[in-house]
Design an enzyme around this catalytic site. Structure first.
Site, PDB file in Angstrom:
ATOM      1  N   GLU A  41       0.890  -1.228  -0.155  1.00 38.90           N
ATOM      2  CA  GLU A  41       0.019  -0.130   0.096  1.00 38.90           C
ATOM      3  C   GLU A  41       0.690   1.357   0.076  1.00 38.90           C
ATOM      4  O   GLU A  41       1.730   1.550   0.925  1.00 38.90           O
ATOM      5  CB  GLU A  41      -0.815  -0.137   1.355  1.00 38.90           C
ATOM      6  CG  GLU A  41      -1.939  -0.919   1.380  1.00 38.90           C
ATOM      7  CD  GLU A  41      -2.761  -0.913   2.557  1.00 38.90           C
ATOM      8  OE1 GLU A  41      -3.276  -1.921   2.994  1.00 38.90           O
ATOM      9  OE2 GLU A  41      -2.606   0.114   3.328  1.00 38.90           O
ATOM     10  N   ASP A  98      -5.427   8.706  10.574  1.00 42.51           N
ATOM     11  CA  ASP A  98      -4.072   8.341  10.954  1.00 42.51           C
ATOM     12  C   ASP A  98      -3.540   8.739  12.342  1.00 42.51           C
ATOM     13  O   ASP A  98      -3.839  10.246  12.699  1.00 42.51           O
ATOM     14  CB  ASP A  98      -2.976   8.960   9.856  1.00 42.51           C
ATOM     15  CG  ASP A  98      -3.310   7.941   8.596  1.00 42.51           C
ATOM     16  OD1 ASP A  98      -3.053   6.730   8.641  1.00 42.51           O
ATOM     17  OD2 ASP A  98      -3.673   8.626   7.557  1.00 42.51           O
TER      18      ASP A  98
END
Lengths: 394, 265
Positions: free
Chosen positions: B49, B60
């Site tokens: 990824e 995040d």
């Protein structure tokens, strides 16, 4: 009957639910509880009771006679500055705190810029016995230190956000991250008509008490609807609260005043509607300040409450459909307006609200003499005195 | 069949669990990203990824926020990203998945994004702030070009909604192990094993587990039911520490091997 937002949470092309999957369930739940609350007479009664007895509603619609003479207009001020905590934010936090109880959650979190929403959340949390954590940018904690103290005194935890802009945008990021983490136990009391559906709708509805009262009051005082409604726009909750109940009154013009900061040409401003483009931030599609790569730009305004690179999706809808006109005034114009209102009316407005006043000063000559104006004085200026005193305006 | 699907069927045939690595593209520079891809592939990583950074990454934690900030400062954008993928494609056939947020994609143009993704050789797309309801346009564009759109399922996603999500998904299902943001943690949240099992009853797609996964111990327990693990923040930390060191390949390789060793057939 409401026609916006639609079932997917869109106001025309704007709004929606752009969030991590972890929040999808909480948002659906929130919407379901909110619909239930709307039908629940005891919920509405309870909210009404707290708005009246605790927050001090209805707020006066005050005829600003000397300002009116000065401008050649007929100006009424909707005195949200007189509410408990000193700004309109409490209308929403009381409503959302009651929703939190209905959802049987014990903890609330919120983002804050100027600290007004943080204080209003802390007050509601204290009153209803909820645990409370407020996220605030480092820069805002500096310029609004008095509000930080108030929140802590009220029992809230204030968490410093040092990432990115160190202001409202990053405080909102951090609040969202905290919500994703604690979603099972926590409700996120968003402070403006921003965020994923159903927040823009819920906050608008709770703030609409401003416009509903103003409508009734102006009819009583003047026997007619106003020609103009004027309010400052950061995320846009006081403006939407004032505008929305007049939506169908096509002869009432809506003016939203954004922060032009150091000037629109300088690039250092917070005028998402005037100078931004369409994008997705904090859960909804709306106008925002971004670069060509879709990275969010850092906003600038002297007023921490307007220092945000996005705006509520319903405002984008009003812009697109032409229902409202959006304009911007600079830091300097806002400070001058603050001073003028102090001297003419004996009212110290918040720097945010001073933007709306500044628009009137700037544009009065272009408006028909004697026009009837309702201006939302969304907050009082006590919180800004430290900064204003440093500007040496007197 | 795109490279992700080919890889999945190969893994299935060989009864292997997948090891998926996330790295932020351009962190701390493009050269390191290229080197890291090579090292990861050589050490048996199955899918990579590549994070295309966004200024406001709400899903995040601090590690990836930091890496995103550095990459953006160094000029990462969608154009540079597709050039990078195109270059990687000259030397590797490993499945490559972009992980970004919706705004950079929206601003680039959804159709143009899908075209460029196909042209450069991307196999999949993960957008953590784009649930299936909002993903119709992107998904249509990707599907038309054989690119997988990978959706996330969280611990609070009810079964009815899981069904809806997996019906829109292709490639694999990304199970988020915890309510929270990305970032290395030490324990496996209770319930992961059972929840993955429940999802697997609703789809034939492989289910890979990420968010908070970093240790061999976690990997071992997760793959009891899951088809593989996704590791990100732990790798970013290694990249930060060793990218300019002679030991880079050794350290990164050793870490990946520590994970694959405990994931049996």
């Amino acid at each position: 009957m409401r026609n916006v937002p639609n079932q997917k949470g869109y106001f025309g092309d704007f709004g929606g639910k752009f969030t991590p999957e972890t929040l999808s369930t909480a948002l659906n739940e929130l919407e379901a509880y909110y619909k239930k609350a709307l039908r629940d007479v005891s919920f509405r009664k309870r909210l009404h009771y707290f708005l009246r007895e605790f927050a001090g509603r209805p707020s006066p619609l005050y005829f600003a006679e000397r300002l009116s003479n000065y401008l050649g207009l007929k100006v009424y001020l909707k005195r949200e500055d007189l509410l408990h905590t000193g700004a309109h934010k409490i209308n929403n936090t009381l409503g959302q705190a009651l929703l939190t109880l209905l959802m049987k959650k014990r903890r609330v979190i919120a983002e804050t810029g100027a600290g007004q929403h943080g204080v209003a959340t802390a007050v509601a949390a204290a009153r209803f016995g909820l645990e409370c954590e407020i996220f605030m940018g480092e820069e805002d904690m500096e310029r609004q230190s008095l509000n930080v103290f108030r929140m802590r005194l009220l029992g809230a935890k204030v968490s410093r956000v040092s990432a990115g802009s160190k202001t409202l945008k990053d405080a909102t990021n951090e609040a969202m991250r905290n919500w994703v983490t604690n979603v099972r136990t926590t409700h996120y009391i968003i402070g403006s008509v921003v965020g994923p559906h159903p927040f823009p709708m819920i906050v608008r509805d709770f703030q609409s008490v401003i416009g509903r009262e103003a409508r009734r009051q102006i009819m009583k005082h003047e026997g007619r609807l106003p020609d103009y409604l004027v309010a400052c726009v950061g995320g846009g909750s006081n403006a939407m609260g004032l505008f929305y109940p007049f939506y169908k009154d096509k002869n009432v013009k809506f003016i939203g005043v954004e922060a032009a900061g150091l000037g629109l040409a300088s690039g250092k401003h917070a005028a998402s509607l005037c100078r931004g483009s369409v994008g997705v931030l904090h859960g909804s599609k709306s106008y925002l300040l971004q670069d060509n790569d879709g990275q969010i730009k850092i906003a600038h305004s002297i007023s921490a409450g307007l220092d945000y690179p996005g705006v509520g999706p319903e405002h984008s809808f009003y812009k697109q459909t032409g229902r409202a006109e959006y304009t911007a005034v600079t830091d300097k114009e806002a400070v001058n307006a603050l001073k003028l209102l102090c001297r003419l009316e004996g009212i110290i407005p918040a720097l945010e609200s001073a933007h709306a006043v500044a628009y009137l000063i700037k544009s009065a000559k272009k408006m028909k003499k004697g026009s009837l104006v309702v201006l939302c004085l969304s907050g009082r200026g006590d919180k800004d005195m430290k900064m204003i005193s440093e500007l040496k305006v007197i | 069949m795109n490279r992700i699907e080919q890889k999945s069927s190969w893994l299935k045939k060989n009864r292997k669990k997948a090891c998926i690595a996330y790295i932020t593209a351009g962190f701390p520079n493009l050269k390191t990203t290229k080197t890291a891809v090579k090292i990861l592939e050589e050490n048996g990583v199955d899918i990579i990824e590549l994070g295309m950074p966004f200024s406001d990454p709400i899903a995040d934690g601090p590690t990836i926020q930091y890496a995103s900030g550095v990459a953006l400062k160094n000029g990462m954008n969608m154009h540079v990203f597709f050039d990078l993928v195109g270059e990687l494609r000259k030397t590797t056939q490993i499945p490559l998945v972009i992980m970004s947020y919706y705004n950079p994609i929206f601003k680039f143009g959804v159709k143009r994004f899908a075209l460029e993704a196909a042209k450069s050789g991307l196999d999949g797309v993960i957008v953590p702030d784009l649930p299936p309801e909002e993903a119709v346009e992107l998904n249509d564009q990707l599907r038309a070009r054989g690119i997988s759109e990978i959706f996330l399922v969280s611990p609070v996603t009810a079964a009815e909604r899981v069904k809806k999500i997996v019906s829109a998904a292709s490639g694999f299902v990304y199970y988020v192990s915890l309510t929270g943001v990305t970032g290395a943690r030490n324990v496996v949240p209770s319930g992961v094993i059972g929840q993955v099992q429940a999802i697997k009853r609703l789809t034939t797609l492989p289910v890979y587990v990420g968010f908070g996964v970093s240790t061999a111990g976690q990997a071992k327990s997760i793959v009891k039911t899951a088809d593989g693990i996704i590791v990100g923040s732990a790798i970013i930390k290694l990249i930060e520490r060793y990218h300019s060191s002679r030991l880079f390949a050794k350290k990164l390789g050793a870490y990946i091997n520590s994970l694959s060793r405990v994931m049996p057939y």
